[in-house]
Design a protein around this motif. Structure first.
Motif, PDB file in Angstrom:
ATOM      1  N   TRP A  53      49.883  36.358  25.529  1.00  0.00           N
ATOM      2  CA  TRP A  53      48.664  36.342  26.352  1.00  0.00           C
ATOM      3  C   TRP A  53      48.288  37.762  26.780  1.00  0.00           C
ATOM      4  O   TRP A  53      47.112  38.142  26.745  1.00  0.00           O
ATOM      5  CB  TRP A  53      48.888  35.463  27.582  1.00  0.00           C
ATOM      6  CG  TRP A  53      47.768  35.548  28.575  1.00  0.00           C
ATOM      7  CD1 TRP A  53      46.545  34.963  28.497  1.00  0.00           C
ATOM      8  CD2 TRP A  53      47.771  36.303  29.799  1.00  0.00           C
ATOM      9  NE1 TRP A  53      45.777  35.289  29.591  1.00  0.00           N
ATOM     10  CE2 TRP A  53      46.512  36.120  30.409  1.00  0.00           C
ATOM     11  CE3 TRP A  53      48.720  37.106  30.426  1.00  0.00           C
ATOM     12  CZ2 TRP A  53      46.179  36.709  31.611  1.00  0.00           C
ATOM     13  CZ3 TRP A  53      48.383  37.694  31.629  1.00  0.00           C
ATOM     14  CH2 TRP A  53      47.126  37.502  32.222  1.00  0.00           C
ATOM     15  N   THR A  57      43.410  37.984  22.930  1.00  0.00           N
ATOM     16  CA  THR A  57      41.979  38.078  23.242  1.00  0.00           C
ATOM     17  C   THR A  57      41.619  37.449  24.582  1.00  0.00           C
ATOM     18  O   THR A  57      40.536  37.686  25.104  1.00  0.00           O
ATOM     19  CB  THR A  57      41.164  37.382  22.137  1.00  0.00           C
ATOM     20  OG1 THR A  57      41.625  36.031  22.002  1.00  0.00           O
ATOM     21  CG2 THR A  57      41.340  38.087  20.802  1.00  0.00           C
ATOM     22  N   HIS A  58      42.527  36.641  25.167  1.00  0.00           N
ATOM     23  CA  HIS A  58      42.253  35.969  26.429  1.00  0.00           C
ATOM     24  C   HIS A  58      42.960  36.633  27.606  1.00  0.00           C
ATOM     25  O   HIS A  58      43.096  36.017  28.669  1.00  0.00           O
ATOM     26  CB  HIS A  58      42.679  34.502  26.344  1.00  0.00           C
ATOM     27  CG  HIS A  58      41.749  33.650  25.533  1.00  0.00           C
ATOM     28  ND1 HIS A  58      41.550  33.844  24.192  1.00  0.00           N
ATOM     29  CD2 HIS A  58      40.959  32.590  25.876  1.00  0.00           C
ATOM     30  CE1 HIS A  58      40.689  32.952  23.750  1.00  0.00           C
ATOM     31  NE2 HIS A  58      40.304  32.177  24.737  1.00  0.00           N
ATOM     32  N   VAL A  61      41.364  36.488  30.939  1.00  0.00           N
ATOM     33  CA  VAL A  61      41.168  35.151  31.501  1.00  0.00           C
ATOM     34  C   VAL A  61      42.452  34.733  32.200  1.00  0.00           C
ATOM     35  O   VAL A  61      43.526  34.757  31.605  1.00  0.00           O
ATOM     36  CB  VAL A  61      40.819  34.138  30.398  1.00  0.00           C
ATOM     37  CG1 VAL A  61      40.576  32.760  30.997  1.00  0.00           C
ATOM     38  CG2 VAL A  61      39.608  34.598  29.607  1.00  0.00           C
ATOM     39  N   CYS A  66      42.433  28.005  32.331  1.00  0.00           N
ATOM     40  CA  CYS A  66      42.634  27.026  31.255  1.00  0.00           C
ATOM     41  C   CYS A  66      43.667  25.970  31.630  1.00  0.00           C
ATOM     42  O   CYS A  66      43.529  24.803  31.251  1.00  0.00           O
ATOM     43  CB  CYS A  66      43.084  27.716  29.968  1.00  0.00           C
ATOM     44  SG  CYS A  66      41.936  28.976  29.347  1.00  0.00           S
ATOM     45  N   CYS A  99      38.448  24.464  27.119  1.00  0.00           N
ATOM     46  CA  CYS A  99      37.872  25.437  26.188  1.00  0.00           C
ATOM     47  C   CYS A  99      36.344  25.378  26.220  1.00  0.00           C
ATOM     48  O   CYS A  99      35.666  26.408  26.146  1.00  0.00           O
ATOM     49  CB  CYS A  99      38.372  25.165  24.770  1.00  0.00           C
ATOM     50  SG  CYS A  99      40.166  25.098  24.618  1.00  0.00           S
ATOM     51  N   CYS A 102      33.894  27.499  28.555  1.00  0.00           N
ATOM     52  CA  CYS A 102      33.442  28.842  28.181  1.00  0.00           C
ATOM     53  C   CYS A 102      32.740  28.850  26.819  1.00  0.00           C
ATOM     54  O   CYS A 102      31.683  29.457  26.662  1.00  0.00           O
ATOM     55  CB  CYS A 102      34.629  29.805  28.136  1.00  0.00           C
ATOM     56  SG  CYS A 102      35.402  30.132  29.745  1.00  0.00           S
ATOM     57  N   TRP A 110      31.241  34.914  26.177  1.00  0.00           N
ATOM     58  CA  TRP A 110      32.256  34.261  25.364  1.00  0.00           C
ATOM     59  C   TRP A 110      31.675  33.867  24.016  1.00  0.00           C
ATOM     60  O   TRP A 110      30.496  33.516  23.921  1.00  0.00           O
ATOM     61  CB  TRP A 110      32.787  32.999  26.068  1.00  0.00           C
ATOM     62  CG  TRP A 110      33.131  33.228  27.495  1.00  0.00           C
ATOM     63  CD1 TRP A 110      32.440  32.828  28.599  1.00  0.00           C
ATOM     64  CD2 TRP A 110      34.263  33.958  27.990  1.00  0.00           C
ATOM     65  NE1 TRP A 110      33.062  33.228  29.732  1.00  0.00           N
ATOM     66  CE2 TRP A 110      34.192  33.927  29.396  1.00  0.00           C
ATOM     67  CE3 TRP A 110      35.334  34.616  27.381  1.00  0.00           C
ATOM     68  CZ2 TRP A 110      35.142  34.552  30.199  1.00  0.00           C
ATOM     69  CZ3 TRP A 110      36.285  35.227  28.170  1.00  0.00           C
ATOM     70  CH2 TRP A 110      36.184  35.187  29.566  1.00  0.00           C
ATOM     71  N   HIS A 139      49.122  31.133  22.631  1.00  0.00           N
ATOM     72  CA  HIS A 139      48.268  32.063  23.363  1.00  0.00           C
ATOM     73  C   HIS A 139      47.693  33.178  22.501  1.00  0.00           C
ATOM     74  O   HIS A 139      46.982  34.040  23.021  1.00  0.00           O
ATOM     75  CB  HIS A 139      48.998  32.678  24.568  1.00  0.00           C
ATOM     76  CG  HIS A 139      49.361  31.665  25.603  1.00  0.00           C
ATOM     77  ND1 HIS A 139      50.485  30.896  25.526  1.00  0.00           N
ATOM     78  CD2 HIS A 139      48.732  31.283  26.734  1.00  0.00           C
ATOM     79  CE1 HIS A 139      50.566  30.088  26.560  1.00  0.00           C
ATOM     80  NE2 HIS A 139      49.507  30.283  27.306  1.00  0.00           N
TER      81      HIS A 139
END
Length: 309
Positions: A53, A57-58, A61, A66, A99, A102, A110, A139
């Motif tokens: 994570w 790319t997240h 966030v 999530c 998911c 976003c 996004w 992740h």
């Protein structure tokens, strides 16, 4: 003892400040529990999921965006956190709509996938949860080809140079076309760069080419090795070619010696390669003016739109 007016004012001010501080502290602590990934890091910092994570790319966030927990799960995590322990049991699972909040939101921050051909088929039409494909890399969120094989087990690629490609190299997930079968445009996106000119979309009487069909009519990469290229006789069988004039001559049975792939029209030079004397006795006249190859009826073949012509 009675307090003076000034003392009462001071005490009231201190109480108000204490109340404001308590409310602010509660709100900050609630924000920490609801939105701050450092809460999760107290237990998961050493896990591979947390490391992925952090580099994925997240990473901007928060986990809680999530991973949603029920009030009971939240209280259990809070008690465990305050006691310096790990919470017991499952907690903060990813819900089906997490998911979509976003990626189906029309929020330009996004990537929006609501109108993409792959997500339209898998998520909206088939009801397959996002995490079924995207959670496999823990992740990383990049869908791996092995996840495709779980539902499509008989679709291994038999072409050696294509075997290392991800499924999405041909099956364009984010395009807007209908269906996931590769279109001619999908194929030529790679093959044009390799110097392959296949003007299949130009086939027709107006352009002098005899056929209009999809690439998959001849190229079948998911067939076993050695069967990935269709034989001409699958469509142009002996029963049809018997009506094809000089096509029936045994010296003319190797189709590709005269018919170049993707254009298929034989040219004068192809004839002269085997019949060099023809140039002297018919200079300026096409061989087929006298030597007829026509007459074989065209077979049915799949077209680009999935029909049969």
């Amino acid at each position: 003892m009675r307090l003076s007016r000034n003392a009462k004012t001071v005490l009231a001010g201190l109480a108000a400040l204490a109340l404001v501080g308590l409310v602010a502290g509660f709100l900050r602590f609630k924000e920490f529990v609801d939105e701050d990934p450092r809460l999760c890091a107290t237990c998961h910092r050493a896990s591979p999921e947390f490391a992925l994570w952090m580099g994925g790319t997240h990473r901007s966030v928060s986990c809680q965006r999530c991973h949603h927990s029920t009030p009971e799960q939240g209280l259990a995590m809070l008690r465990a956190f305050l006691a310096g322990q790990k919470p017991k049991g499952k907690h903060a699972e990813v819900e089906v709509g997490a998911c979509a909040e976003c990626h189906f939101s029309h929020d330009p921050r996004w990537p929006q996938v609501g109108n993409s051909r792959g997500h339209r088929i898998h998520y909206q039409e088939r009801g397959i949860a996002c995490v079924r494909c995207h959670a496999a890399s823990m992740h990383g969120f990049e869908p791996v080809a092995k996840k495709c094989e779980e539902c499509h087990p008989k679709h291994a690629v038999g072409v050696e140079k294509m075997a290392a490609l991800h499924c999405f190299a041909c099956h364009e997930f984010l395009g807007s076309e209908q269906g996931l079968r590769p279109t001619r445009r999908d194929c030529m996106r790679c093959h044009t760069a390799q110097g392959i000119h296949a003007p299949m979309n130009e086939h027709g009487a107006d352009h002098g080419a005899p056929m209009e069909m999809s690439c998959s009519a001849c190229h079948r990469p998911h067939r076993p090795e050695g069967q990935t290229l269709a034989a001409c006789a699958e469509c142009h069988g002996d029963d049809k070619m018997a009506k094809g004039g000089l096509h029936t001559h045994r010296g003319h049975r190797a189709c590709l010696e005269c018919h170049k792939p993707h254009t298929w029209t034989a040219e004068q030079a192809d004839c002269l390669r085997c019949h060099p004397s023809g140039k002297a006795h018919a200079e300026g006249t096409a061989c087929t003016t006298c030597h007829a190859f026509v007459g074989a009826p065209l077979p049915s073949f799949p077209t680009e739109d999935g029909g049969v012509r």
